[in-house]
Design an enzyme around this catalytic site. Structure first.
Site, PDB file in Angstrom:
ATOM      1  N   ASP A  70      -5.862  -0.535  -1.567  1.00 46.80           N
ATOM      2  CA  ASP A  70      -6.670  -1.422  -2.393  1.00 46.80           C
ATOM      3  C   ASP A  70      -7.852  -2.006  -1.646  1.00 46.80           C
ATOM      4  O   ASP A  70      -7.889  -2.034  -0.418  1.00 46.80           O
ATOM      5  CB  ASP A  70      -5.812  -2.593  -2.870  1.00 46.80           C
ATOM      6  CG  ASP A  70      -5.490  -3.544  -1.709  1.00 46.80           C
ATOM      7  OD1 ASP A  70      -4.956  -3.071  -0.695  1.00 46.80           O
ATOM      8  OD2 ASP A  70      -5.804  -4.743  -1.800  1.00 46.80           O
ATOM      9  N   ASP A  74      -4.526   1.751  11.082  1.00 49.90           N
ATOM     10  CA  ASP A  74      -5.914   1.396  11.356  1.00 49.90           C
ATOM     11  C   ASP A  74      -5.978   0.859  12.790  1.00 49.90           C
ATOM     12  O   ASP A  74      -5.902   1.640  13.738  1.00 49.90           O
ATOM     13  CB  ASP A  74      -6.352   0.382  10.294  1.00 49.90           C
ATOM     14  CG  ASP A  74      -7.824   0.080  10.314  1.00 49.90           C
ATOM     15  OD1 ASP A  74      -8.617   0.975  10.614  1.00 49.90           O
ATOM     16  OD2 ASP A  74      -8.205  -1.066  10.019  1.00 49.90           O
ATOM     17  N   GLU A 129       4.141   4.172   5.970  1.00 47.83           N
ATOM     18  CA  GLU A 129       2.907   3.380   5.939  1.00 47.83           C
ATOM     19  C   GLU A 129       1.848   4.087   5.120  1.00 47.83           C
ATOM     20  O   GLU A 129       1.824   5.311   5.031  1.00 47.83           O
ATOM     21  CB  GLU A 129       2.370   3.208   7.370  1.00 47.83           C
ATOM     22  CG  GLU A 129       2.706   1.890   8.020  1.00 47.83           C
ATOM     23  CD  GLU A 129       1.895   0.709   7.476  1.00 47.83           C
ATOM     24  OE1 GLU A 129       1.379   0.765   6.334  1.00 47.83           O
ATOM     25  OE2 GLU A 129       1.793  -0.279   8.206  1.00 47.83           O
ATOM     26  N   GLY A 189       0.782  -1.236   0.000  1.00 44.32           N
ATOM     27  CA  GLY A 189       0.000   0.000   0.000  1.00 44.32           C
ATOM     28  C   GLY A 189       0.809   1.280   0.000  1.00 44.32           C
ATOM     29  O   GLY A 189       0.414   2.270  -0.606  1.00 44.32           O
ATOM     30  N   PHE A 218     -13.696   3.087   4.942  1.00 45.01           N
ATOM     31  CA  PHE A 218     -12.760   2.271   4.174  1.00 45.01           C
ATOM     32  C   PHE A 218     -12.382   3.033   2.920  1.00 45.01           C
ATOM     33  O   PHE A 218     -13.247   3.449   2.143  1.00 45.01           O
ATOM     34  CB  PHE A 218     -13.347   0.899   3.813  1.00 45.01           C
ATOM     35  CG  PHE A 218     -12.272  -0.034   3.351  1.00 45.01           C
ATOM     36  CD1 PHE A 218     -11.498  -0.722   4.273  1.00 45.01           C
ATOM     37  CD2 PHE A 218     -11.991  -0.184   2.001  1.00 45.01           C
ATOM     38  CE1 PHE A 218     -10.454  -1.550   3.863  1.00 45.01           C
ATOM     39  CE2 PHE A 218     -10.952  -1.008   1.576  1.00 45.01           C
ATOM     40  CZ  PHE A 218     -10.190  -1.698   2.509  1.00 45.01           C
TER      41      PHE A 218
HETATM   42  P1  XMP Z   1      -4.027  -2.409  10.900  1.00 43.67           P
HETATM   43  O1  XMP Z   1      -5.421  -2.687  11.334  1.00 43.67           O
HETATM   44  O2  XMP Z   1      -3.110  -3.559  11.156  1.00 43.67           O
HETATM   45  O3  XMP Z   1      -4.199  -2.324   9.353  1.00 43.67           O
HETATM   46  O4  XMP Z   1      -3.531  -1.082  11.404  1.00 43.67           O
HETATM   47  C1  XMP Z   1      -3.306  -1.756   8.557  1.00 43.67           C
HETATM   48  C2  XMP Z   1      -3.471  -2.301   7.179  1.00 43.67           C
HETATM   49  O5  XMP Z   1      -4.844  -2.573   6.896  1.00 43.67           O
HETATM   50  C3  XMP Z   1      -5.185  -2.162   5.622  1.00 43.67           C
HETATM   51  N1  XMP Z   1      -6.234  -1.148   5.743  1.00 43.67           N
HETATM   52  C4  XMP Z   1      -6.843  -0.568   4.719  1.00 43.67           C
HETATM   53  N2  XMP Z   1      -6.657  -0.717   3.399  1.00 43.67           N
HETATM   54  N3  XMP Z   1      -8.331   0.894   3.013  1.00 43.67           N
HETATM   55  C5  XMP Z   1      -7.419   0.011   2.554  1.00 43.67           C
HETATM   56  O6  XMP Z   1      -7.281  -0.109   1.343  1.00 43.67           O
HETATM   57  C6  XMP Z   1      -8.575   1.103   4.324  1.00 43.67           C
HETATM   58  O7  XMP Z   1      -9.409   1.922   4.682  1.00 43.67           O
HETATM   59  C7  XMP Z   1      -7.780   0.322   5.222  1.00 43.67           C
HETATM   60  N4  XMP Z   1      -7.730   0.246   6.568  1.00 43.67           N
HETATM   61  C8  XMP Z   1      -6.761  -0.650   6.844  1.00 43.67           C
HETATM   62  C9  XMP Z   1      -3.911  -1.606   5.030  1.00 43.67           C
HETATM   63  O8  XMP Z   1      -3.294  -2.601   4.272  1.00 43.67           O
HETATM   64  C10 XMP Z   1      -3.031  -1.279   6.214  1.00 43.67           C
HETATM   65  O9  XMP Z   1      -1.653  -1.401   5.945  1.00 43.67           O
HETATM   66 MG    MG Z   2      -0.882  -1.945   3.988  1.00 40.52          MG
END
Ligand code: XMP
Ligand code: MG
Length: 172
Positions: free
Chosen positions: A156, A100, A96, A42, A149
């Site tokens: 993606d 999330d 990053e 990403g 999202f």
């Molecule tokens: P965490 O929950 O581990 O997640 O902090 C981080 C990864 O989750 C994906 N992510 C998203 N990807 N739209 C996306 O396309 C979103 O809104 C989203 N939220 C989380 C992403 O890969 C990130 O590195």
């Molecule tokens: Mg990611």
């Protein structure tokens, strides 16, 4: 899932914010050669644009962490690709796409810390603080967003929409 045609963040907004962050990073690392470690996949596009705005001679490397299927966090994180170069004694900037729950980023930071970098900071394009489960704070944040999202600009939904120059929301 429905894709919003109206961008949440336009390409121009993203570009302007990246220029600001790049100035801050360039000031902080003046006279040094930090390593950008972009979290695949990403953050690849963000890292490429950020790097081109830096005025310090930064190196580029990558790490890959997997935690997501569709839009649901599985709660587990696996590091599936490590930086090629040793990060020991280096000034590392983790790049990053989005913070999330914080699980992925915290696993990435733990992994890099094991290599004893001289310093370690986190730069994220997007932050969804409402979703945090693991406490992670970014040193540089492009935009704080609500619990939506989002796709585009590297982000993606099942590998789609990464190519959008802007960031848009996907709705149920
Ligand atoms: P965490 O929950 O581990 O997640 O902090 C981080 C990864 O989750 C994906 N992510 C998203 N990807 N739209 C996306 O396309 C979103 O809104 C989203 N939220 C989380 C992403 O890969 C990130 O590195
Ligand atoms: Mg990611």
């Amino acid at each position: 899932m429905r894709l919003n045609e109206q961008p949440l963040l336009t390409a121009a907004q993203i570009e302007a914010r990246i220029a600001e962050i790049a100035r801050e990073i360039s000031d902080r690392y003046a006279g040094r050669d930090p390593v950008l470690v972009a979290v695949l996949k990403g953050a690849a596009i963000f890292a490429a644009d950020l790097m081109r705005r830096l005025t310090v001679p930064a190196c580029l490397d990558f790490i890959r962490a997997r935690s997501y299927a569709g839009t649901e966090s599985q709660g587990r994180v696996r590091i599936t690709f490590l930086p090629e170069h040793s990060l020991e004694g280096r000034h590392v900037i983790v790049v990053e796409d989005i913070l999330d729950t914080g699980r992925t980023t915290s696993a990435v930071l733990d992994c890099i810390r094991q290599q004893n970098p001289a310093s370690l900071v986190l730069c994220t394009l997007l932050d969804k603080p409402a979703r945090r489960v693991v406490p992670v704070k970014a040193d540089y944040t492009g935009f704080r967003i609500d619990n939506l999202f989002v796709v585009g600009y590297g982000l993606d939904y099942d590998e789609r929409y990464r190519h959008f120059p802007d960031i848009r929301t996907l709705e149920e």
